[in-house]
Design a protein around this motif. Structure first.
Motif, PDB file in Angstrom:
ATOM      1  N   GLN A  21       0.820  -1.201   0.000  1.00  0.00           N
ATOM      2  CA  GLN A  21       0.000   0.000   0.000  1.00  0.00           C
ATOM      3  C   GLN A  21       0.865   1.268   0.000  1.00  0.00           C
ATOM      4  O   GLN A  21       0.447   2.300  -0.522  1.00  0.00           O
ATOM      5  N   ALA A  22       2.055   1.175   0.528  1.00  0.00           N
ATOM      6  CA  ALA A  22       2.947   2.341   0.609  1.00  0.00           C
ATOM      7  C   ALA A  22       3.606   2.637  -0.732  1.00  0.00           C
ATOM      8  O   ALA A  22       4.111   3.736  -0.941  1.00  0.00           O
ATOM      9  N   LEU A  23       3.639   1.647  -1.655  1.00  0.00           N
ATOM     10  CA  LEU A  23       4.304   1.847  -2.947  1.00  0.00           C
ATOM     11  C   LEU A  23       3.469   2.752  -3.846  1.00  0.00           C
ATOM     12  O   LEU A  23       2.248   2.821  -3.772  1.00  0.00           O
ATOM     13  N   SER A  24       4.172   3.365  -4.780  1.00  0.00           N
ATOM     14  CA  SER A  24       3.488   4.213  -5.754  1.00  0.00           C
ATOM     15  C   SER A  24       2.867   3.323  -6.837  1.00  0.00           C
ATOM     16  O   SER A  24       3.223   2.161  -6.993  1.00  0.00           O
ATOM     17  N   ALA A  25       1.952   3.868  -7.597  1.00  0.00           N
ATOM     18  CA  ALA A  25       1.260   3.114  -8.650  1.00  0.00           C
ATOM     19  C   ALA A  25       2.242   2.651  -9.709  1.00  0.00           C
ATOM     20  O   ALA A  25       2.130   1.529 -10.245  1.00  0.00           O
ATOM     21  N   ASP A  26       3.219   3.479 -10.057  1.00  0.00           N
ATOM     22  CA  ASP A  26       4.220   3.121 -11.062  1.00  0.00           C
ATOM     23  C   ASP A  26       5.075   1.955 -10.572  1.00  0.00           C
ATOM     24  O   ASP A  26       5.363   1.015 -11.335  1.00  0.00           O
ATOM     25  N   LYS A  27       5.464   1.977  -9.313  1.00  0.00           N
ATOM     26  CA  LYS A  27       6.289   0.911  -8.733  1.00  0.00           C
ATOM     27  C   LYS A  27       5.472  -0.386  -8.667  1.00  0.00           C
ATOM     28  O   LYS A  27       6.015  -1.475  -8.930  1.00  0.00           O
ATOM     29  N   LYS A  28       4.177  -0.280  -8.303  1.00  0.00           N
ATOM     30  CA  LYS A  28       3.311  -1.474  -8.272  1.00  0.00           C
ATOM     31  C   LYS A  28       3.227  -2.114  -9.659  1.00  0.00           C
ATOM     32  O   LYS A  28       3.274  -3.348  -9.798  1.00  0.00           O
ATOM     33  N   LYS A  29       3.104  -1.255 -10.675  1.00  0.00           N
ATOM     34  CA  LYS A  29       3.012  -1.750 -12.059  1.00  0.00           C
ATOM     35  C   LYS A  29       4.294  -2.481 -12.441  1.00  0.00           C
ATOM     36  O   LYS A  29       4.257  -3.542 -13.084  1.00  0.00           O
ATOM     37  N   GLN A  30       5.467  -1.955 -12.074  1.00  0.00           N
ATOM     38  CA  GLN A  30       6.755  -2.596 -12.370  1.00  0.00           C
ATOM     39  C   GLN A  30       6.862  -3.953 -11.662  1.00  0.00           C
ATOM     40  O   GLN A  30       7.345  -4.926 -12.243  1.00  0.00           O
ATOM     41  N   ILE A  31       6.422  -4.014 -10.424  1.00  0.00           N
ATOM     42  CA  ILE A  31       6.498  -5.286  -9.671  1.00  0.00           C
ATOM     43  C   ILE A  31       5.562  -6.323 -10.293  1.00  0.00           C
ATOM     44  O   ILE A  31       5.931  -7.488 -10.463  1.00  0.00           O
ATOM     45  N   LYS A  32       4.349  -5.903 -10.647  1.00  0.00           N
ATOM     46  CA  LYS A  32       3.394  -6.830 -11.282  1.00  0.00           C
ATOM     47  C   LYS A  32       3.962  -7.360 -12.586  1.00  0.00           C
ATOM     48  O   LYS A  32       3.846  -8.560 -12.894  1.00  0.00           O
ATOM     49  N   GLN A  33       4.592  -6.477 -13.372  1.00  0.00           N
ATOM     50  CA  GLN A  33       5.185  -6.897 -14.641  1.00  0.00           C
ATOM     51  C   GLN A  33       6.344  -7.865 -14.405  1.00  0.00           C
ATOM     52  O   GLN A  33       6.482  -8.864 -15.110  1.00  0.00           O
ATOM     53  N   ALA A  34       7.169  -7.606 -13.414  1.00  0.00           N
ATOM     54  CA  ALA A  34       8.302  -8.480 -13.104  1.00  0.00           C
ATOM     55  C   ALA A  34       7.810  -9.853 -12.656  1.00  0.00           C
ATOM     56  O   ALA A  34       8.354 -10.894 -13.064  1.00  0.00           O
ATOM     57  N   VAL A  35       6.770  -9.865 -11.812  1.00  0.00           N
ATOM     58  CA  VAL A  35       6.214 -11.153 -11.350  1.00  0.00           C
ATOM     59  C   VAL A  35       5.607 -11.913 -12.524  1.00  0.00           C
ATOM     60  O   VAL A  35       5.793 -13.134 -12.667  1.00  0.00           O
ATOM     61  N   ALA A  36       4.898 -11.202 -13.414  1.00  0.00           N
ATOM     62  CA  ALA A  36       4.300 -11.854 -14.595  1.00  0.00           C
ATOM     63  C   ALA A  36       5.387 -12.417 -15.501  1.00  0.00           C
ATOM     64  O   ALA A  36       5.257 -13.526 -16.033  1.00  0.00           O
ATOM     65  N   ASP A  37       6.479 -11.645 -15.705  1.00  0.00           N
ATOM     66  CA  ASP A  37       7.583 -12.129 -16.543  1.00  0.00           C
ATOM     67  C   ASP A  37       8.240 -13.369 -15.935  1.00  0.00           C
ATOM     68  O   ASP A  37       8.531 -14.337 -16.651  1.00  0.00           O
ATOM     69  N   LYS A  38       8.483 -13.340 -14.626  1.00  0.00           N
ATOM     70  CA  LYS A  38       9.115 -14.495 -13.962  1.00  0.00           C
ATOM     71  C   LYS A  38       8.179 -15.718 -14.036  1.00  0.00           C
ATOM     72  O   LYS A  38       8.644 -16.845 -14.265  1.00  0.00           O
ATOM     73  N   THR A  39       6.881 -15.481 -13.854  1.00  0.00           N
ATOM     74  CA  THR A  39       5.919 -16.591 -13.932  1.00  0.00           C
ATOM     75  C   THR A  39       5.902 -17.175 -15.342  1.00  0.00           C
ATOM     76  O   THR A  39       5.918 -18.397 -15.528  1.00  0.00           O
ATOM     77  N   HIS A  40       5.907 -16.270 -16.336  1.00  0.00           N
ATOM     78  CA  HIS A  40       5.918 -16.721 -17.730  1.00  0.00           C
ATOM     79  C   HIS A  40       7.194 -17.510 -18.033  1.00  0.00           C
ATOM     80  O   HIS A  40       7.149 -18.559 -18.700  1.00  0.00           O
TER      81      HIS A  40
END
Length: 158
Positions: free
Chosen positions: A21-40
């Motif tokens: 919740q403390a992260l910014s929206a841009d940082k959340k988007k980067q983390i989601k993308q990184a997790v999706a890439d690692k999962t893929h």
């Protein structure tokens, strides 16, 4: 121990939620993308691994089949030929039986047999049969032997 593990999960989950919740929206988007890439990447790796394992297994099975064909190929082909020949013979016999019962004219065949029997009976009625009766000859011989014994015993008594 179970209570401590459960408490650790709860505290860790609360800390992670708070940090998220403390992260910014841009940082959340980067983390989601990184997790999706690692999962893929992980799914791709697992798929490649499974395909390679299947290829190896197929290759091993094919090698064993080839070795078996090389070693027992003639026997298998002979056996297959024998089975096919037997199946063809059984099918041919079954077809003949079916054709016999479905296509043959039994009334016509019965009439022909009756005509042949009537003709054979009329042909033999004019001929005299020779009857040889072994029992009558044996009884005649016994009677002749008994009469000879009677004559010889009566002449001995005189």
């Amino acid at each position: 121990m179970t209570k401590k593990v459960l408490a650790g999960f709860l505290v860790g989950g609360a800390a992670a939620f708070g940090a998220w919740q403390a992260l910014s929206a841009d940082k959340k988007k980067q983390i989601k993308q990184a997790v999706a890439d690692k999962t893929h990447d992980a799914v791709d790796y697992a798929t490649d691994y499974a395909i390679n394992a299947l290829d190896l297994a197929d290759g091993m099975v094919q090698d064993v089949k080839e070795q078996a064909v090389d070693k027992f190929g003639d026997k298998f082909s002979d056996l297959a030929g024998s089975v096919k020949k037997g199946a063809d013979t059984v099918k041919k016999s079954a077809d003949q039986a079916v054709n016999h019962f479905t296509n043959d004219d039994f009334d016509e065949q019965t009439a022909q047999i009756r005509e042949e029997l009537a003709k054979a009976q009329s042909d033999t009625s004019s001929q005299d049969d020779i009857v040889i009766d072994k029992t009558t000859d044996a009884s005649d011989e016994d009677n002749d032997a008994a009469s000879q014994d009677d004559h010889s015993s009566s002449s001995d008594q005189d």
